[in-house]
Write an enzyme that holds these catalytic residues in place. Structure first.
Site, PDB file in Angstrom:
ATOM      1  NE  ARG A  72      -2.159  -1.357   3.659  1.00  0.00           N
ATOM      2  CZ  ARG A  72      -1.610  -0.578   4.562  1.00  0.00           C
ATOM      3  NH1 ARG A  72      -1.716   0.755   4.475  1.00  0.00           N
ATOM      4  NH2 ARG A  72      -0.948  -1.072   5.586  1.00  0.00           N
ATOM      5  CE1 TYR A 213       2.018  -7.103  -4.045  1.00  0.00           C
ATOM      6  CE2 TYR A 213       1.034  -6.142  -2.087  1.00  0.00           C
ATOM      7  CZ  TYR A 213       1.792  -7.141  -2.683  1.00  0.00           C
ATOM      8  OH  TYR A 213       2.303  -8.159  -1.920  1.00  0.00           O
ATOM      9  CE  LYS A 222      -5.896  -4.083   4.722  1.00  0.00           C
ATOM     10  NZ  LYS A 222      -5.965  -4.534   6.104  1.00  0.00           N
ATOM     11  CG  HIS A 242      -6.609  -3.434  10.317  1.00  0.00           C
ATOM     12  ND1 HIS A 242      -5.317  -2.969  10.428  1.00  0.00           N
ATOM     13  CD2 HIS A 242      -6.557  -4.430   9.400  1.00  0.00           C
ATOM     14  CE1 HIS A 242      -4.527  -3.656   9.618  1.00  0.00           C
ATOM     15  NE2 HIS A 242      -5.248  -4.554   8.998  1.00  0.00           N
ATOM     16  CB  SER A 264      -0.283  -3.675   8.017  1.00  0.00           C
ATOM     17  OG  SER A 264      -1.489  -3.023   7.729  1.00  0.00           O
ATOM     18  CB  CYS A 266       1.454  -6.138  14.074  1.00  0.00           C
ATOM     19  SG  CYS A 266       2.553  -4.773  13.660  1.00  0.00           S
ATOM     20  CG  ASP A 289      -6.800  -7.625   7.179  1.00  0.00           C
ATOM     21  OD1 ASP A 289      -5.818  -7.436   7.914  1.00  0.00           O
ATOM     22  OD2 ASP A 289      -7.087  -6.867   6.232  1.00  0.00           O
ATOM     23  NE  ARG A 388       0.571  -8.630   2.578  1.00  0.00           N
ATOM     24  CZ  ARG A 388       0.042  -8.244   3.746  1.00  0.00           C
ATOM     25  NH1 ARG A 388      -0.999  -8.860   4.247  1.00  0.00           N
ATOM     26  NH2 ARG A 388       0.579  -7.248   4.413  1.00  0.00           N
TER      27      ARG A 388
END
Ligand code: GTP
Ligand code: SPV
Ligand code: MN
Length: 603
Positions: A72, A213, A222, A242, A264, A266, A289, A388
């Site tokens: 991002r 992406y 998101k 989130h 993100s 974590c 997520d 990913r």
């Protein structure tokens, strides 16, 4: 191609966008296996996709993005509300009309030489009250196949939409028109200064340009399910967060539902699927997520996972750390920016074994050998740190049988956290909802590879792990949390703060992963009032080292994990105060009260 809907608004919008972007053709997507296979075959043909070894990883593909388009881009992400104040100090803002003029300029003719795909999708089970319908227009076939897994793409969505139903328009282009005869790049995208990930929350509209992406391009995730949904939820009395959602069941069969917000990269996906080391307790995954939450008729807070798949961080995922994620991508998976081995399987750093054959094709699409060094003598990574996997949630062996229940699951426990290599203890509990909101609002983390452009900061405040995803003013966001607490009253979930990431040099002090179940169990015991806790200035903490019973865990390490370093916390409080001051008169009074209370407790 015939148009599979009579929805006037949708037809008019598709026509309008096609007139602006001038695609070669318009393809209405139906989410079918045939469509998936056809697009994958086309992308293999053009060299964009690599088909993986059918025996080792059935029906799976690998992609390598352009090296500039790997995560991002927060500096190019905008919340375009009428006033700058409504976007707040944590969001980039441009006047919506001005931004539309700029972006229309970029969109003009941008799909030349490419098809435009129309993707009708539902976030949340199709037809459920809490679901939101979106339609993404994109010129990226990579986006289409990923949306198949991450959202619910189907003609049924158009049926639910009917002739005059409402949908959230999501416009996406890679921003790379093709002239006749021009050879396409392997991963088309636009340079960073032309990238815009734009949200118009007051009109539920998303415009994304220039990136192919992840969160920049799969607009259901998101953009819709967090940024637009958080603003919409605030207007309508629900929340978009989130957060992972998991069910933790004790040996007697009692179920606890836990929702946890970490920034993100974590640890959400890992916690969502953890293999419990506490005998008799098991975790089932509901989401990894995003959580949408709404008070139910019984006054409790109910959560659903609006997504249908996982877009998870590959590096670090191993049989040891997260076997359930590996199982989820054992087939029907898409990999982005990992190593493709000689026998056409995938590999990444910390996968638990050396790269089979010693190397392969790396994420930059170059031949690569494990252990290879660059000019400065540093080891060259084969997979990008933000590489990913895209996997179907239904393939996760521990997916909860109720994960698609439109009613959701009642949340008992909220957890906040982030990556802190020092200061922040393993776990502490909020004295009450209001302190819990303070903990969430002042959560902080060291930057990760999930965003490209956080610069050289060592620590950033990341309220509710939502800094990059809040669709409105962060001060109002905090107020929304206080308001929810008032609405829920004594039915509000208990709030905790965790940190799995304290380090002693290079070593993580806490083993983490499966062992985190010990911390979750302590939380459940606290909910039941079964265990005592010690009051400390920052909150309640476990007594002694009961949590580590049966573990070979040195007492001095436990002390370090649990230490409340008052001096360090006094410093953190001052930093928090400075951070919070930027919300000005939008900062809730209750936040200032909590700050003062914490200061007083720290003395
Ligand atoms: P996003 O998908 O970006 O939102 O990330 P996420 O929050 O789902 O993070 P994820 O679970 O993918 O974890 C990110 C990284 O942290 C991975 O490399 C994990 O191996 C690592 N990690 C996760 N949990 C733990 C833990 O308990 N201890 C340690 N040391 N590392 C962990
Ligand atoms: C995150 O960065 O929090 C992600 C990955 O979940 S992306 O979808 O790319 O935003
Ligand atoms: Mn995320």
């Amino acid at each position: 191609m015939s148009v599979p809907t009579k929805n006037k608004k949708l037809i008019a919008w598709v026509d309008e966008i096609a007139a602006m972007t001038t695609p070669e053709e318009i393809i209405w997507c139906d989410g079918s296996v045939e469509e998936y296979d056809r697009l994958m075959a086309q992308m293999v043909e053009t060299g964009m996709a690599i088909k993986l070894n059918e025996k080792k990883r059935p029906n799976s593909y690998a992609f390598n993005s352009d090296p500039s388009d790997v995560a991002r881009v927060e500096s190019r992400t905008y919340i375009a509300t009428k006033t700058k104040e409504d976007a707040g100090p944590t969001n980039n803002w441009i006047d919506p009309e001005e931004l539309k003029v700029t972006m229309r300029g970029l969109y003009k003719g941008c799909m030349k030489g490419r098809p435009m795909y129309v993707i009708p999708f539902s976030m949340g089970p199709i037809g459920s009250d809490i679901a939101q319908i979106g339609v993404e227009l994109t010129d990226s076939p990579y986006v289409v196949v990923n949306m198949h897994t991450m959202a619910r793409v189907s003609n049924k969505v158009l049926e639910v939409l009917g002739d005059d139903g409402e949908f959230i328009p999501c416009l996406h282009s890679v921003g790379s028109p093709l002239e006749p005869g021009q050879k396409d790049s392997r991963w088309p995208c636009a340079p960073v200064e032309k990238k815009y990930i734009a949200h118009f929350p007051e009109e539920n509209l998303i415009w994304s340009f220039g990136s192919g992406y992840g969160g920049n391009a799969l607009l259901g995730k998101k953009c819709l399910a967090l940024r637009i949904a958080s603003a919409k939820g605030r207007r309508e009395g629900w929340m978009a967060e989130h957060m992972l959602i998991l069910r933790f069941t004790n040996p007697e069969g009692k179920k606890y539902h836990i929702a946890a917000a970490f920034p993100s990269a974590c640890g959400k996906t890992n916690l969502a699927m953890l293999q419990s080391t506490v005998p008799g307790w098991k975790v089932e995954t509901i989401g990894d997520d995003i959580a949408w939450m709404k008070p139910g008729k019984d006054g409790r807070l109910y959560a659903i996972n609006p997504e249908a798949g996982f877009f998870g961080v590959a590096p670090g995922t191993s049989e040891q750390s997260n076997p359930m994620a590996l199982a989820s991508c054992s087939r029907d998976a898409i990999f982005t920016n990992v190593v493709v081995t000689e026998d056409k399987d995938v590999w990444w750093e910390d996968m638990g074994y050396d790269c089979p054959g010693g190397g392969g094709i790396d994420w930059k699409n170059n031949p690569w050998k494990q252990g290879q060094k660059d000019a400065d003598g540093n080891e060259v990574k084969g997979a990008h740190p933000n590489s990913r996997f895209t996997a179907k949630a239904e393939l996760c062996p521990v997916i909860c049988p109720d994960w698609e229940d439109p009613a959701g699951v009642p949340i008992d426990i909220f957890v906040f956290g982030g990556k802190r290599t020092s200061v922040m203890p393993l776990v502490h509990e909020a004295y009450d909802w209001e302190q819990g909101v303070y903990m969430g609002a002042t959560a902080s983390s060291e930057p990760t590879a999930a965003a490209l452009d956080l610069g050289n900061v060592s620590l950033r405040f990341d309220p509710f792990a939502m800094t990059p995803f809040m669709g409105y003013n962060g001060g109002d966001y905090m107020q929304n949390w206080f308001d929810m607490g008032e609405k829920l009253g004594d039915k509000a979930p208990k709030i905790f703060y965790v940190n799995w990431f304290q380090k002693d040099g290079k070593r993580f002090i806490w083993p983490g992963f499966g062992e985190n179940s010990r911390v979750l169990k302590w939380m459940c015991d606290r909910v039941e009032g079964k265990v005592e806790a010690i009051d400390t200035p920052i909150g309640r903490m476990p007594v002694d080292n009961g949590l580590t019973e049966g573990m070979d865990f040195p007492a001095e390490d436990w002390e370090r994990l649990m230490k409340v370093d008052k001096d360090a916390f006094r410093k953190t409080v001052l930093e928090a105060e400075e951070y919070l001051s930027k919300f000005g008169d939008r900062l809730p009074k209750k936040m200032t009260e909590q700050l003062e209370k914490l200061k007083a407790r720290l003395g």
